[in-house]
Structure formats: structure tokens, C-alpha cells
Design a protein around this motif. Structure first.
Motif, mmCIF file in Angstrom:
data_model
loop_
_atom_site.group_PDB
_atom_site.id
_atom_site.type_symbol
_atom_site.label_atom_id
_atom_site.label_comp_id
_atom_site.label_asym_id
_atom_site.label_seq_id
_atom_site.Cartn_x
_atom_site.Cartn_y
_atom_site.Cartn_z
ATOM 1 N N LYS A 183 15.118 18.530 -19.731
ATOM 2 C CA LYS A 183 13.855 19.327 -19.995
ATOM 3 C C LYS A 183 14.316 19.431 -21.621
ATOM 4 O O LYS A 183 13.550 19.287 -22.567
ATOM 5 N N THR A 184 15.567 19.723 -21.142
ATOM 6 C CA THR A 184 16.721 20.066 -22.472
ATOM 7 C C THR A 184 17.088 18.448 -23.046
ATOM 8 O O THR A 184 17.399 19.097 -24.519
ATOM 9 N N HIS A 185 17.345 17.962 -21.831
ATOM 10 C CA HIS A 185 17.801 16.648 -22.368
ATOM 11 C C HIS A 185 16.705 15.943 -23.633
ATOM 12 O O HIS A 185 16.908 15.118 -24.382
ATOM 13 N N VAL A 186 15.652 15.821 -23.197
ATOM 14 C CA VAL A 186 13.811 15.348 -23.677
ATOM 15 C C VAL A 186 13.681 15.992 -25.095
ATOM 16 O O VAL A 186 13.617 15.303 -25.963
ATOM 17 N N SER A 187 14.578 17.574 -24.782
ATOM 18 C CA SER A 187 14.224 18.227 -26.383
ATOM 19 C C SER A 187 15.607 18.061 -27.216
ATOM 20 O O SER A 187 14.983 17.914 -28.872
ATOM 21 N N ASN A 188 16.242 17.786 -26.596
ATOM 22 C CA ASN A 188 17.672 17.481 -27.632
ATOM 23 C C ASN A 188 17.789 15.836 -28.258
ATOM 24 O O ASN A 188 17.456 15.434 -29.227
#
Length: 218
Positions: free
Chosen positions: A183-188
Motif C-alpha cells: 500500500k505504501t509503494h502504491v501510494s508512492n
């Protein structure tokens, strides 16, 4: 938390059928049923639903124009009987987060509403194939992947897996990381590339050349 939904379709039986399916779910409440795009926009502004289901072809204000007018006031899920390219692209440009054909199965309709309400994007498999074909056709040459230097290696890997249609859970399994990390990667990825959602991420991945047709795409 209950997902509040407005259903807009000019065919009364279709509209009532979708509403009945959704209202039967413990976490979904249909707050309005309307027969055209203008009424849908009014209902969204008055009732502040989480999701609005819009038929693309309606008299007066159609679904695409209604989506433009709704803006970010509700997540937009498009429903249509027409599996035609221009509708897909116009709907996405208008801000739709999901696009399903009207022959969608009951469970898939419910799942789509939940996914879109959660802030993710969703496309029917046939629509996804058309979207990918549009951006990987000879008439649309792909740019080199160097257009995405802002992304880390892991973020690029995440983008490729998004382009293949994987969910966050599936990406986590493939990358051997937690779903929270994904989720962090996607948000980034979305933030760094200035993208609205996963649909735009798919387009970016193929336009840039980072994702390649036939390399495991679903």
C-alpha cells in the motif's frame, strides 16, 4: 461502516435490480434510485453517497457528463451494455474509478462497489484488455522506461504488477512483503507520477514501456 450508494439508470427494471442486489448487503445502503444523469448529480450533492453507479447511456445528461459534474463528490462506477472503446476512455477521463458491463455477476457487482468505495479502481477484464490494447498498439508507440526515474526499483516492480491487474494482496505475495508495504509503494507511485488511481497507473506503465504486452499481463 455502511457504503452509501446512488443508482442511476434509465431502465427501471435494471435500476431496481441493481438496487435490490446492493441493498441486500449488510454493509451497503442504496440511498437513491434515479433515471437520468441530472437527477444523479442532484442526488449526489444532496445525499453525499460514497459511490454512484451511472449508466453511460441515459436521456438528457448521460453518465459521462454526470461523472464530470460529480467530480470528486463521490466515487463513480460506470455500468453499460456497450463494450466500446470510446466509452471506456471517456468515462475514465471523466473521473470514473470503475467500469463494468451490465451482464456483471451479482457477486462481482457487490465486490466492485466495495473496491471503488475503498478508493481503488476496478475494470471488467474485457475492458482492461481493451485499455491495454489501446496503449500498446502500433499506433501508440511506447516511450522508454526512463520516463519514470522518480520511482525506486521496488516501486517500479509494484507498478508492473499493478499493470498486470494484481491486487495488493497478490502483489504482496509476489514481492514477498506485507500488504501494508505494498500500500505504501502504491501510494508512492501514484503521488510521484501524479496519478489519480490504479487505472491511470496501468496506462502509465504501458505508455512508459515499463510494462510489456505478453509479459504476464492478465
Amino acid at each position: 461502516m455502511t457504503i452509501r450508494v446512488v443508482v442511476a439508470d434509465d431502465q427501471e427494471l435494471v435500476r431496481a435490480g441493481f438496487a435490490m442486489i446492493l441493498d441486500a448487503q449488510p454493509d451497503i445502503e442504496v440511498v437513491a434510485e434515479v433515471g437520468d444523469g441530472a437527477a444523479a448529480v442532484e442526488a449526489v450533492r444532496a445525499l453525499r453517497p460514497d459511490v454512484v453507479l451511472l449508466d453511460i447511456r441515459m436521456p438528457g445528461v448521460d453518465g459521462i457528463e454526470a461523472a464530470r459534474r460529480v467530480g470528486g463528490e463521490a466515487k463513480v462506477l460506470m455500468l453499460t451494455t456497450f463494450d466500446v472503446d470510446e466509452y471506456v476512455f471517456e468515462a475514465l477521463k471523466a473521473g470514473a474509478s470503475g467500469f463494468l458491463l451490465k451482464d456483471v455477476r451479482r457477486d462481482d457487482l457487490v465486490h466492485a462497489v466495495r473496491v471503488v468505495a475503498a478508493g481503488e479502481a476496478l475494470l471488467a477484464p474485457s475492458v482492461t484488455r481493451k485499455l491495454i490494447a489501446r496503449f500498446t498498439s502500433p499506433a501508440t508507440p511506447l516511450a522508454p522506461a526512463v520516463r519514470l526515474p522518480a520511482l525506486t526499483t521496488r516501486e517500479q516492480e509494484t507498478l508492473v504488477l499493478i499493470a498486470r491487474g494484481l491486487t495488493n494482496a497478490e502483489i504482496a505475495e509476489a514481492m514477498v512483503v506485507t500488504e501494508h508495504t505494498v500500500k505504501t509503494h502504491v501510494s508512492n507511485v501514484l503521488a510521484k507520477l501524479g496519478l489519480r488511481d490504479r487505472v491511470q497507473a496501468v496506462i502509465a506503465a504501458y505508455e512508459s514501456g515499463l510494462a510489456v504486452p505478453g509479459a504476464g499481463s492478465s
